[in-house]
Design a protein around this motif. Structure first.
Motif, PDB file in Angstrom:
ATOM      1  N   THR A  78       0.848  -1.183   0.000  1.00 43.09           N
ATOM      2  CA  THR A  78       0.000   0.000   0.000  1.00 43.09           C
ATOM      3  C   THR A  78       0.886   1.236   0.000  1.00 43.09           C
ATOM      4  N   THR A  79       0.775   2.052  -1.042  1.00 39.59           N
ATOM      5  CA  THR A  79       1.676   3.201  -1.220  1.00 39.59           C
ATOM      6  C   THR A  79       0.847   4.471  -1.422  1.00 39.59           C
ATOM      7  N   GLU A  80       0.197   4.899  -0.371  1.00 42.52           N
ATOM      8  CA  GLU A  80      -0.614   6.114  -0.455  1.00 42.52           C
ATOM      9  C   GLU A  80       0.279   7.327  -0.707  1.00 42.52           C
ATOM     10  N   GLN A  81      -0.291   8.336  -1.334  1.00 41.32           N
ATOM     11  CA  GLN A  81       0.456   9.547  -1.651  1.00 41.32           C
ATOM     12  C   GLN A  81       0.759  10.320  -0.362  1.00 41.32           C
ATOM     13  N   ASN A  82       2.046  10.413  -0.030  1.00 35.74           N
ATOM     14  CA  ASN A  82       2.519  11.285   1.061  1.00 35.74           C
ATOM     15  C   ASN A  82       1.798  11.057   2.388  1.00 35.74           C
ATOM     16  N   SER A  83       1.400   9.838   2.647  1.00 35.63           N
ATOM     17  CA  SER A  83       0.721   9.533   3.908  1.00 35.63           C
ATOM     18  C   SER A  83       0.917   8.065   4.236  1.00 35.63           C
TER      19      SER A  83
END
Length: 329
Positions: A53-58
């Motif tokens: 899981t690679t959420e944007q900047n979070s």
């Protein structure tokens, strides 16, 4: 130790073997359109063994993903670090860990960010370096990161292989010769960059790992014991043999100066074109039958090839699969 509300770092898996995973995935917790449950369900339906899981900047929120991990399905924690000078993936982060993203090339801050990821045992991946939108072009030094995303499937629904990926692959391939001679080369990987339904696993990376856990998978990716496929319907194996010894993808083979036989087995790509690539470029091709199954063989020596890797393309030129190199000495 277990972290309540976060997926475990180890699952039972199948022991040592090849595991398929997609390490660039977004949910509605950042700019994706799917829930974690929808993503996990789709990944399993596609035949994947793990996702990141690679959420944007979070960071992945506590309680968002833990219930979807299982004995045969691992969920790694990560982040897409979206900076003014390009995007990169931080894989293998700790629960709640967030890497600073508010910087650009002139700030000279990326080194400290990479160090934080490495201190956590994680990997840093150049993401879609030729993406055609503001901040999509990767402007930092590639040499400071561990892995190069040469195949990004964000537009996979209508363009499974595009000019941006071709440019990324060309850059990575051109740098391999110098890196192999220097004794440290950066592996390639492929990910879907999923935001919407129907994208996950197109493409994905197959990793040779001792077991299905975060540390083992990251070790396999770091070592280049990986190959990239457009779907789980594609099967590939590569073996290089010389002087009674053999090596596989990501390996190093002592040839003792003798003849080398390279053998690739492929399934799932009708009328495929198998290309053999070395430090001299694209040096040999073998067409496969309409059935999509066959073996491609090539002979060389360490004097003529510092390494060998293969690309499997459809008749119209789009990529179906590609490998990291086997180094010859």
């Amino acid at each position: 130790m277990p972290n309540p509300g976060f997926p475990p770092v180890r699952t039972r898996g199948r022991g040592a073997g090849w595991y398929r995973g997609d390490c660039h995935v977004h949910s509605l917790h950042s700019d994706g359109g799917l829930t974690p449950e929808e993503l996990a369900t789709a990944a399993r339906a596609a035949g994947l063994d793990f996702i990141a899981t690679t959420e944007q900047n979070s960071a992945a929120p506590q309680g968002a993903w833990d219930r979807y991990a299982d004995d045969d399905f691992l969920i790694l924690l990560g982040q897409e670090v979206t900076t003014r000078g390009g995007h990169w993936l931080a894989l293998g982060l700790g629960p709640g860990q967030v890497i600073d993203w508010d910087h650009g090339v002139s700030d000279a801050a990326i080194g400290r960010c990479l160090d934080r990821v490495h201190a956590s045992g994680g990997l840093c991946v150049v993401a879609h370096p030729y993406a055609p939108y503001p901040s999509g072009r990767f402007m930092y030094s590639r040499q400071d990161l561990d892995v190069f995303e040469v195949w990004n499937g964000l537009w996979a629904s209508d363009r499974p292989w595009n000019a941006d990926n071709e440019a990324a692959l060309a850059e990575w391939g051109a740098g391999l010769a110098q890196e192999v001679r220097a004794g440290r080369w950066r592996p390639a990987m492929g990910n879907s960059d999923t935001h919407l339904a129907g994208q996950i696993g197109i493409p994905h990376t197959a990793v040779l790992a001792d077991r299905l856990d975060t540390a083992a998978l990251l070790a396999g990716i770091r070592a280049g014991r990986t190959w990239i496929a457009e779907s789980t319907g594609v099967e590939l194996s590569l073996a290089v043999v010389a002087a009674g010894r053999s090596a596989g993808i990501g390996g190093r083979l002592d040839t003792s100066g003798g003849p080398v036989t390279v053998r690739a087995h492929i399934r799932g790509v009708p009328s495929a074109d198998v290309g053999f690539h070395t430090d001299q470029g694209h040096v040999h091709r073998v067409p496969l039958p309409e059935s999509g199954a066959g073996t491609a063989v090539w002979h060389t020596t360490a004097r003529d090839a510092a390494f060998v890797r293969i690309e499997v393309r459809h008749p119209y030129g789009h990529m179906a699969a590609l490998t990291n190199p086997v180094v010859l000495v």
